[in-house]
Design a protein around this motif. Structure first.
Motif, PDB file in Angstrom:
ATOM      1  N   ALA A  76       1.064   1.507  -1.078  1.00  0.00           N
ATOM      2  CA  ALA A  76       0.576   0.322  -0.365  1.00  0.00           C
ATOM      3  C   ALA A  76      -0.113  -0.631  -1.340  1.00  0.00           C
ATOM      4  N   GLN A  77      -0.947  -0.061  -2.232  1.00  0.00           N
ATOM      5  CA  GLN A  77      -1.624  -0.894  -3.224  1.00  0.00           C
ATOM      6  C   GLN A  77      -0.598  -1.551  -4.152  1.00  0.00           C
ATOM      7  N   GLY A  78       0.417  -0.779  -4.501  1.00  0.00           N
ATOM      8  CA  GLY A  78       1.486  -1.309  -5.358  1.00  0.00           C
ATOM      9  C   GLY A  78       2.194  -2.487  -4.697  1.00  0.00           C
ATOM     10  N   LEU A  79       2.442  -2.387  -3.401  1.00  0.00           N
ATOM     11  CA  LEU A  79       3.107  -3.486  -2.680  1.00  0.00           C
ATOM     12  C   LEU A  79       2.206  -4.724  -2.645  1.00  0.00           C
ATOM     13  N   VAL A  80       0.913  -4.487  -2.398  1.00  0.00           N
ATOM     14  CA  VAL A  80      -0.029  -5.615  -2.365  1.00  0.00           C
ATOM     15  C   VAL A  80      -0.034  -6.333  -3.722  1.00  0.00           C
ATOM     16  N   ASN A  81      -0.117  -5.533  -4.776  1.00  0.00           N
ATOM     17  CA  ASN A  81      -0.146  -6.137  -6.128  1.00  0.00           C
ATOM     18  C   ASN A  81       1.145  -6.914  -6.405  1.00  0.00           C
ATOM     19  N   PHE A  82       2.250  -6.291  -6.038  1.00  0.00           N
ATOM     20  CA  PHE A  82       3.545  -6.921  -6.319  1.00  0.00           C
ATOM     21  C   PHE A  82       3.705  -8.207  -5.498  1.00  0.00           C
ATOM     22  N   TYR A  83       3.284  -8.138  -4.244  1.00  0.00           N
ATOM     23  CA  TYR A  83       3.381  -9.338  -3.402  1.00  0.00           C
ATOM     24  C   TYR A  83       2.523 -10.456  -3.985  1.00  0.00           C
ATOM     25  N   ASP A 119      -2.726   9.660  12.162  1.00  0.00           N
ATOM     26  CA  ASP A 119      -3.922   8.856  11.884  1.00  0.00           C
ATOM     27  C   ASP A 119      -4.270   8.873  10.402  1.00  0.00           C
ATOM     28  N   GLN A 120      -4.088  10.039   9.773  1.00  0.00           N
ATOM     29  CA  GLN A 120      -4.395  10.108   8.334  1.00  0.00           C
ATOM     30  C   GLN A 120      -3.417   9.251   7.515  1.00  0.00           C
ATOM     31  N   TYR A 121      -2.149   9.313   7.895  1.00  0.00           N
ATOM     32  CA  TYR A 121      -1.174   8.445   7.194  1.00  0.00           C
ATOM     33  C   TYR A 121      -1.532   6.978   7.386  1.00  0.00           C
ATOM     34  N   ALA A 122      -1.817   6.616   8.654  1.00  0.00           N
ATOM     35  CA  ALA A 122      -2.096   5.215   8.966  1.00  0.00           C
ATOM     36  C   ALA A 122      -3.345   4.732   8.238  1.00  0.00           C
ATOM     37  N   GLU A 123      -4.341   5.606   8.167  1.00  0.00           N
ATOM     38  CA  GLU A 123      -5.592   5.252   7.504  1.00  0.00           C
ATOM     39  C   GLU A 123      -5.383   5.079   5.998  1.00  0.00           C
ATOM     40  N   ALA A 124      -4.413   5.821   5.461  1.00  0.00           N
ATOM     41  CA  ALA A 124      -4.128   5.721   4.026  1.00  0.00           C
ATOM     42  C   ALA A 124      -3.370   4.436   3.688  1.00  0.00           C
ATOM     43  N   ILE A 125      -2.664   3.881   4.653  1.00  0.00           N
ATOM     44  CA  ILE A 125      -1.781   2.741   4.379  1.00  0.00           C
ATOM     45  C   ILE A 125      -2.382   1.402   4.857  1.00  0.00           C
ATOM     46  N   CYS A 126      -2.755   1.346   6.133  1.00  0.00           N
ATOM     47  CA  CYS A 126      -3.043   0.049   6.765  1.00  0.00           C
ATOM     48  C   CYS A 126      -4.201  -0.741   6.139  1.00  0.00           C
ATOM     49  N   PRO A 127      -5.376  -0.112   5.923  1.00  0.00           N
ATOM     50  CA  PRO A 127      -6.485  -0.917   5.376  1.00  0.00           C
ATOM     51  C   PRO A 127      -6.138  -1.539   4.023  1.00  0.00           C
ATOM     52  N   ILE A 128      -5.329  -0.856   3.233  1.00  0.00           N
ATOM     53  CA  ILE A 128      -4.960  -1.397   1.916  1.00  0.00           C
ATOM     54  C   ILE A 128      -4.037  -2.603   2.077  1.00  0.00           C
ATOM     55  N   LEU A 129      -3.023  -2.449   2.946  1.00  0.00           N
ATOM     56  CA  LEU A 129      -2.090  -3.561   3.138  1.00  0.00           C
ATOM     57  C   LEU A 129      -2.795  -4.799   3.692  1.00  0.00           C
ATOM     58  N   LEU A 130      -3.784  -4.569   4.544  1.00  0.00           N
ATOM     59  CA  LEU A 130      -4.473  -5.711   5.159  1.00  0.00           C
ATOM     60  C   LEU A 130      -5.301  -6.509   4.141  1.00  0.00           C
ATOM     61  N   LYS A 131      -5.479  -5.965   2.943  1.00  0.00           N
ATOM     62  CA  LYS A 131      -6.179  -6.718   1.902  1.00  0.00           C
ATOM     63  C   LYS A 131      -5.198  -7.534   1.064  1.00  0.00           C
ATOM     64  N   GLY A 132      -3.965  -7.676   1.545  1.00  0.00           N
ATOM     65  CA  GLY A 132      -2.941  -8.413   0.815  1.00  0.00           C
ATOM     66  C   GLY A 132      -3.253  -9.897   0.725  1.00  0.00           C
ATOM     67  N   ALA A 187      -0.076 -12.412   8.227  1.00  0.00           N
ATOM     68  CA  ALA A 187       0.193 -11.043   7.760  1.00  0.00           C
ATOM     69  C   ALA A 187       1.653 -10.689   7.987  1.00  0.00           C
ATOM     70  N   PRO A 188       2.312 -10.156   6.941  1.00  0.00           N
ATOM     71  CA  PRO A 188       3.703  -9.732   7.159  1.00  0.00           C
ATOM     72  C   PRO A 188       3.731  -8.622   8.200  1.00  0.00           C
ATOM     73  N   ARG A 189       4.822  -8.567   8.947  1.00  0.00           N
ATOM     74  CA  ARG A 189       4.960  -7.458   9.902  1.00  0.00           C
ATOM     75  C   ARG A 189       5.120  -6.152   9.119  1.00  0.00           C
ATOM     76  N   LEU A 190       4.474  -5.105   9.609  1.00  0.00           N
ATOM     77  CA  LEU A 190       4.592  -3.805   8.926  1.00  0.00           C
ATOM     78  C   LEU A 190       5.609  -2.933   9.667  1.00  0.00           C
ATOM     79  N   PHE A 191       6.573  -2.430   8.905  1.00  0.00           N
ATOM     80  CA  PHE A 191       7.524  -1.474   9.471  1.00  0.00           C
ATOM     81  C   PHE A 191       7.305  -0.093   8.864  1.00  0.00           C
ATOM     82  N   LEU A 192       7.552   0.930   9.679  1.00  0.00           N
ATOM     83  CA  LEU A 192       7.504   2.324   9.200  1.00  0.00           C
ATOM     84  C   LEU A 192       8.789   2.974   9.641  1.00  0.00           C
TER      85      LEU A 192
END
Lengths: 82, 456
Positions: B231-238, B279-292, B299-304
């Motif tokens: 998720a952090q990698g995607l934020v940085n790349f974006y 919940d653990q997966y979501a907690e690991a991903i969502c807060p990071i992406l929201l700092k994009g 905010a881009p739509r998030l797909f899983l």
């Protein structure tokens, strides 16, 4: 001790078996204990079969197959000589 | 008066040995599982045959809802696209679509299944490393989300855009050095600069427009930190492609790989302890992406793209004991009528096996063989099971992912699949017939040696 056993064995009340020859221990379930005690008292398979049918809710065909399988297991574990 | 007879269990003797349990071991389930989703297991087999796949519709819906809630409450508008490849039975896909899932497909065949189920193009995500020109043209025309995997595909997509005379939005599949060994097969690598070059190349072509980013971090990834890094990698790349190439994303897609409650063959601990919750997966991903690099409204739509995590647990297999034998080393072997042809994931998992009938409490280390005439057909090297007889049943739970879509027809016909929903049984796939298996075959008359032989 019945002649069928290879060495001296002791079976406790709750199914714990000690083989004095090898030092190995085993657990037998209730039916296993029943058959084992019959063997210890020198009964042959035909008599054991009859006693099983008397004692348990089981049909002859099932008892015969299971007894056969159990003897084979005891033989493979080196506890008895078939 | 004669006493009542005692209840009977198959006589057995088990040699004591060390190493059978460890501190994480719990007593194997010796309580018979005589009922499955409210139905008598024996009756199900009498009616539909053995082996038999059984789907709990309630659990499938529950899994979807749990995952959707976990992500949508942490990332507004998050959507789940079901990974078809894990199980593309029409009934399974339909149930998930009725819950709101999009379709994530990786081949034209799967794309066709989704369209056939009346999924509109804009609710289909088209991934996978090999998409034909015709499939791409169809997907673009339908408005599906196409995630590009490689340079050759960029070129084909551009040709298709030319032919159709329109500019199409596309997603770019990227990979990062996250796990060991890294998952470099899909998409363009970020660290090596390939992903940046690919986005630049697509934009400069002027025929396609990069509107999405996609990453798939692996399969059965039970370490949520890997998702955080991705998720952090995607934020940085974006951030980089937004600043330098003016890209404005409509979506980003975290792919699949979420684990299920099955223990891997080489795992030390049971999956009960290691499988993260949604919940653990979501907690690991969502807060990071929201700092994009965007305002909340943009905010881009998030797909899983979960598959295994949704469908593994709701499906069980019922199988019948064919034989019990002693191996030369003294270990017990049990042969059942389901082989690895219908349970291919035995190569990865130590599946649980549950007895159906009361077989007593004397457990024994057992090697569980499948019914195929192949030495490699072993379902479990070490299953701790009570004594079993020919004709008795076992239930193997949590087998819904991959075992159906990767099943092979080999020497036996593949079994039926039933779905249990609110106390009602539906046959969702009939067992195969010999005619069905040979339907596409033909024998040229020149090969018909039987009639020639009969003449002589």
């Amino acid at each position: 001790m019945s002649e069928i056993f290879k060495s001296e064995v002791t079976l406790s009340e709750n199914g714990f078996l000690f083989d004095h020859g090898s030092g190995l221990t085993y657990t037998l379930n209730t039916t296993g204990q029943f058959i084992f005690r019959q063997l210890q008292s020198g009964q042959k398979s035909k008599q054991i079969m009859e006693k099983m049918l008397d004692e348990f809710e089981v049909i002859e065909e099932t008892a015969r197959k299971d007894l056969d399988d159990f003897f084979r297991q005891l033989n493979e574990l080196g506890l008895i000589d078939l | 008066m004669k006493q009542e007879k005692k209840s009977y269990v198959k006589p057995t003797i088990v040699r004591h040995s060390v190493g059978v349990t460890n501190k994480y071991g719990r007593p194997p389930a010796t309580v018979p599982m005589s009922r499955l989703n409210g139905f008598d297991v024996k009756e199900l087999v009498n009616e539909y045959g053995s082996p038999l796949y059984v789907l709990s519709v309630e659990q499938l819906r529950q899994n979807y809802q749990d995952m959707f809630r976990a992500f949508s409450t942490r990332y507004p508008g998050a959507r789940i696209a079901y990974s078809y490849k894990t199980n593309y039975l029409k009934a399974v896909c339909s149930i998930l679509h009725s819950e709101g899932a999009l379709a994530e497909v990786v081949s034209g065949f799967e794309y066709d299944i989704a369209r056939n189920l009346a999924m509109p193009g804009e609710k289909i995500i088209f991934n996978g490393p090999y998409k034909t020109r015709d499939e791409l043209a169809r997907a673009f025309t339908d408005g599906a989300m196409v995630n590009i995997d490689n340079y050759d595909e960029i070129q084909v997509c551009e040709e298709v855009a030319d032919e159709l005379g329109r500019k199409f939005p596309v997603g770019v599949r990227v990979n990062m050095d996250l796990n060991n060994p890294p998952w470099h097969k899909f998409g363009f690598n970020v660290e090596a600069g390939h992903a940046y070059e690919a986005v630049k190349r697509i934009q400069s072509g002027g025929k396609l427009d990069v509107k999405g980013l996609h990453i798939h971090v692996g399969t059965y990834v039970d370490d949520v930190n890997i998702y955080s890094m991705a998720a952090q990698g995607l934020v940085n790349f974006y951030t980089v492609i937004k600043e330098q190439l003016g890209i404005k994303l409509k979506y980003w897609d975290m792919g699949g790989g979420y684990a299920s409650h099955n223990t891997l063959n080489w795992a030390w601990q049971s999956a009960e302890y290691t499988c993260p919750t949604f919940d653990q997966y979501a907690e690991a991903i969502c807060p990071i992406l929201l700092k994009g690099p965007f305002q909340a409204a943009e905010a881009p739509r998030l797909f899983l793209e979960p598959g295994r995590a949704l469908v593994d647990e709701p499906i069980s297999m019922i199988t019948t004991v064919v034989s019990q034998k002693r191996l030369p080393g003294g270990k017990r072997g049990v042969i059942v009528d389901a082989g690895m042809n219908v349970l291919s994931s035995v190569q990865w998992y130590n599946y649980n096996c549950q007895t159906v009938q009361d077989s007593g409490l004397t457990l024994e280390d057992t090697i569980l063989y499948g019914g195929l005439c192949m030495n490699i057909d072993v379902l479990r090297q070490n299953a701790v099971l009570p004594p079993l007889r020919r004709g008795e049943l076992l239930v193997i739970p949590h087998i819904g992912a991959y075992n159906l879509s990767q099943s092979w027809q080999f020497i036996y016909l593949r079994p039926a699949v039933i779905a249990i929903d609110n106390g009602k049984i539906h046959l969702i796939k009939a067992s195969e017939t010999r005619e069905y298996v040979q339907e596409m075959e033909s024998v040229p008359k020149e090969f018909n040696t039987y009639s020639i032989a009969n003449k002589n």
